[in-house]
Scaffold this motif. Structure first.
Motif, mmCIF file in Angstrom:
data_model
loop_
_atom_site.group_PDB
_atom_site.id
_atom_site.type_symbol
_atom_site.label_atom_id
_atom_site.label_comp_id
_atom_site.label_asym_id
_atom_site.label_seq_id
_atom_site.Cartn_x
_atom_site.Cartn_y
_atom_site.Cartn_z
ATOM 1 N N PRO A 1 38.099 9.269 -19.770
ATOM 2 C CA PRO A 1 38.329 10.636 -20.266
ATOM 3 C C PRO A 1 38.175 11.719 -19.211
ATOM 4 O O PRO A 1 38.831 12.762 -19.308
ATOM 5 C CB PRO A 1 37.284 10.785 -21.381
ATOM 6 C CG PRO A 1 36.269 9.725 -21.123
ATOM 7 C CD PRO A 1 36.999 8.594 -20.488
ATOM 8 N N ALA B 1 35.048 5.290 -30.828
ATOM 9 C CA ALA B 1 33.877 5.048 -31.683
ATOM 10 C C ALA B 1 34.089 3.867 -32.613
ATOM 11 O O ALA B 1 33.124 3.265 -33.091
ATOM 12 C CB ALA B 1 33.561 6.300 -32.501
ATOM 13 N N LYS B 2 35.342 3.518 -32.859
ATOM 14 C CA LYS B 2 35.611 2.389 -33.756
ATOM 15 C C LYS B 2 35.436 1.043 -33.078
ATOM 16 O O LYS B 2 35.135 0.048 -33.741
ATOM 17 C CB LYS B 2 37.036 2.500 -34.313
ATOM 18 C CG LYS B 2 37.265 3.702 -35.219
ATOM 19 C CD LYS B 2 38.687 3.712 -35.755
ATOM 20 C CE LYS B 2 38.913 4.893 -36.689
ATOM 21 N NZ LYS B 2 40.302 4.909 -37.219
ATOM 22 N N GLY C 1 33.188 7.541 -27.384
ATOM 23 C CA GLY C 1 33.583 8.878 -27.808
ATOM 24 C C GLY C 1 34.944 8.899 -28.481
ATOM 25 O O GLY C 1 35.819 8.087 -28.166
ATOM 26 N N GLY C 2 35.129 9.815 -29.402
ATOM 27 C CA GLY C 2 36.417 10.003 -30.052
ATOM 28 C C GLY C 2 36.918 8.742 -30.727
ATOM 29 O O GLY C 2 36.168 8.063 -31.451
ATOM 30 N N PRO C 3 38.169 8.366 -30.460
ATOM 31 C CA PRO C 3 38.744 7.178 -31.111
ATOM 32 C C PRO C 3 38.069 5.881 -30.691
ATOM 33 O O PRO C 3 38.181 4.871 -31.389
ATOM 34 C CB PRO C 3 40.216 7.213 -30.671
ATOM 35 C CG PRO C 3 40.234 8.060 -29.439
ATOM 36 C CD PRO C 3 39.152 9.074 -29.641
ATOM 37 N N SER D 1 30.506 2.218 -34.344
ATOM 38 C CA SER D 1 29.541 3.242 -34.744
ATOM 39 C C SER D 1 28.577 2.715 -35.799
ATOM 40 O O SER D 1 27.386 3.088 -35.814
ATOM 41 C CB SER D 1 30.271 4.476 -35.268
ATOM 42 O OG SER D 1 31.165 4.135 -36.314
ATOM 43 N N THR E 1 40.639 15.089 -18.062
ATOM 44 C CA THR E 1 40.196 16.481 -17.924
ATOM 45 C C THR E 1 40.603 17.049 -16.579
ATOM 46 O O THR E 1 41.062 18.199 -16.478
ATOM 47 C CB THR E 1 38.673 16.567 -18.089
ATOM 48 O OG1 THR E 1 38.310 16.143 -19.406
ATOM 49 C CG2 THR E 1 38.173 17.986 -17.865
#
Length: 367
Positions: free
Chosen positions: A65, A316-317, A312-314, A293, A69
């Motif tokens: 990620p 997390a699954k 983080g974000g997607p 999570s 950025t």
């Protein structure tokens, strides 16, 4: 009301400069080192905005990620940006970087994250640095997660802007950070009319008003407690020996990886190759049909202090992060983490796990 952290004498310029010198020793660099008064996002953004502009053509390497950025910041500066993206379970190679140069020979700026704590991979900076030197491009490196966990050698690797933070493997404060700056990078900033000036993001202000002035007058009141914590952190690493600190992180990563592979239950390393896995943190892929999570939440019920987090974000699954850095790079933390993950797997998915074999494998890998 009194407290040891209140009413401290002001931090002198000489003390501030000596802390910078300690960070320079940690990096083994003869470049200028500026300690910035904020979390590492401050120099990460400041360095890009100081050196990039409409005339810049950048190769932005994305292995997690933070690379995404950096590309956003570069485009916001007006740079032409070519993204080199690789799957988050792997690392980029020098050959891929050279191929990008061959396709776009006008590239004059390269941004790279050394270790992606968020995805658990680490990139071969020495080999990539050689390719960047051949290209003649300016080399910007995010070493926030890697410093203290693996070698970070800006001079040997030809890194022009190397940003570090103390809050991960160094086991220090989050409120200050640092960047080493080459002469080439300073020249690029001086020639950039869009480089921030009279701004908290400005590195040129530190160059002209601090470094060029002999480091005698600080630009503003420093974050005193954080600076003292950084000083103590560097002194602790020097006392233990940087090699010993890095070895502790390598062992923690190897032990978690070996323990998880022996545990069973469908949990497996997210980064496929051990050689591409970052020693600062290990990422794991949750079993099919089980949310990462949920596993993390259940594992933390037994001990909220464990260094576990969902991606983080997607992510997390599917991703679990084991943040075994700083004071958590210990055999005890590894053992407790494996125990908690085993219990969570059993409870959440009814998986059949072998905790004793996992502990034995982790202990063997730690050696």
């Amino acid at each position: 009301m009194t407290h040891p952290f209140l009413d401290l004498a002001p931090l002198s310029a000489a003390r501030f400069a000596s802390i910078e010198d300690g960070v320079a020793r940690l990096l083994g660099t003869a470049q200028d080192v500026v300690i910035t008064q904020g979390e590492a996002l401050l120099p990460l953004e400041g360095a890009i905005r100081a050196t990039a502009g409409p005339g810049t053509t950048a190769l932005n390497v994305i292995t997690g990620p933070y690379g995404q950025t950096f590309g956003d910041w570069l485009r916001d500066c007006g740079a032409t940006v070519y993204d080199l993206s690789v799957p988050f379970h792997t690392a980029v190679t020098a050959e891929q970087v050279r191929a990008a140069f061959a396709e776009h020979p006008e590239i004059d700026f390269v941004s790279l994250v050394h270790a992606e704590a968020a995805t658990g991979n680490t990139n071969p900076v020495a080999e990539i640095g050689e390719a960047v030197r051949e290209q003649g491009a300016l080399f910007y490196l995010d070493a926030v997660a890697s410093i203290g966990a693996e070698p970070v050698l800006p001079d040997a690797w030809g890194v022009d802007l190397c940003v570090i933070g103390a809050q991960k493997a160094m086991g220090g404060p989050a409120g200050v950070s640092a960047v080493s700056v080459s002469e080439r990078a300073w020249a690029r900033m001086a020639a950039n009319p869009r480089a921030p000036r009279r701004s908290y993001l400005s590195l040129l202000d530190w160059k002209e008003r601090w470094i060029d002035g002999g480091r005698t007058t600080l630009l503003h009141a420093p974050a005193q407690l954080e600076m003292l914590a950084l000083e103590a952190c560097v002194e602790r690493i020097e006392a233990a020996g940087l090699d010993a600190v890095m070895a502790r992180h390598r062992r923690a990563a190897a032990a978690i990886r070996a323990g998880v592979q022996a545990l069973g239950g469908g949990l497996e390393p997210y980064v496929h190759k051990a050689s591409e896995a970052a020693p600062v943190a290990t990422t794991l892929r949750a079993p099919a049909g089980v949310a990462a999570s949920d596993l993390v939440a259940r594992a933390l019920e037994s001990d909220p202090r464990l260094p576990l987090a969902a991606g983080g974000g997607p992510l997390a699954k599917e991703m679990i992060r084991v943040n075994h850095y700083g004071p958590d790079a210990t055999p005890e933390t590894v053992e407790a983490t494996l125990t908690a993950l085993a219990a969570a797997l059993t409870t959440v998915s009814g998986a059949d796990v072998d905790l004793r074999t996992a502990h034995d494998a982790a202990a063997g890998a730690w050696r």
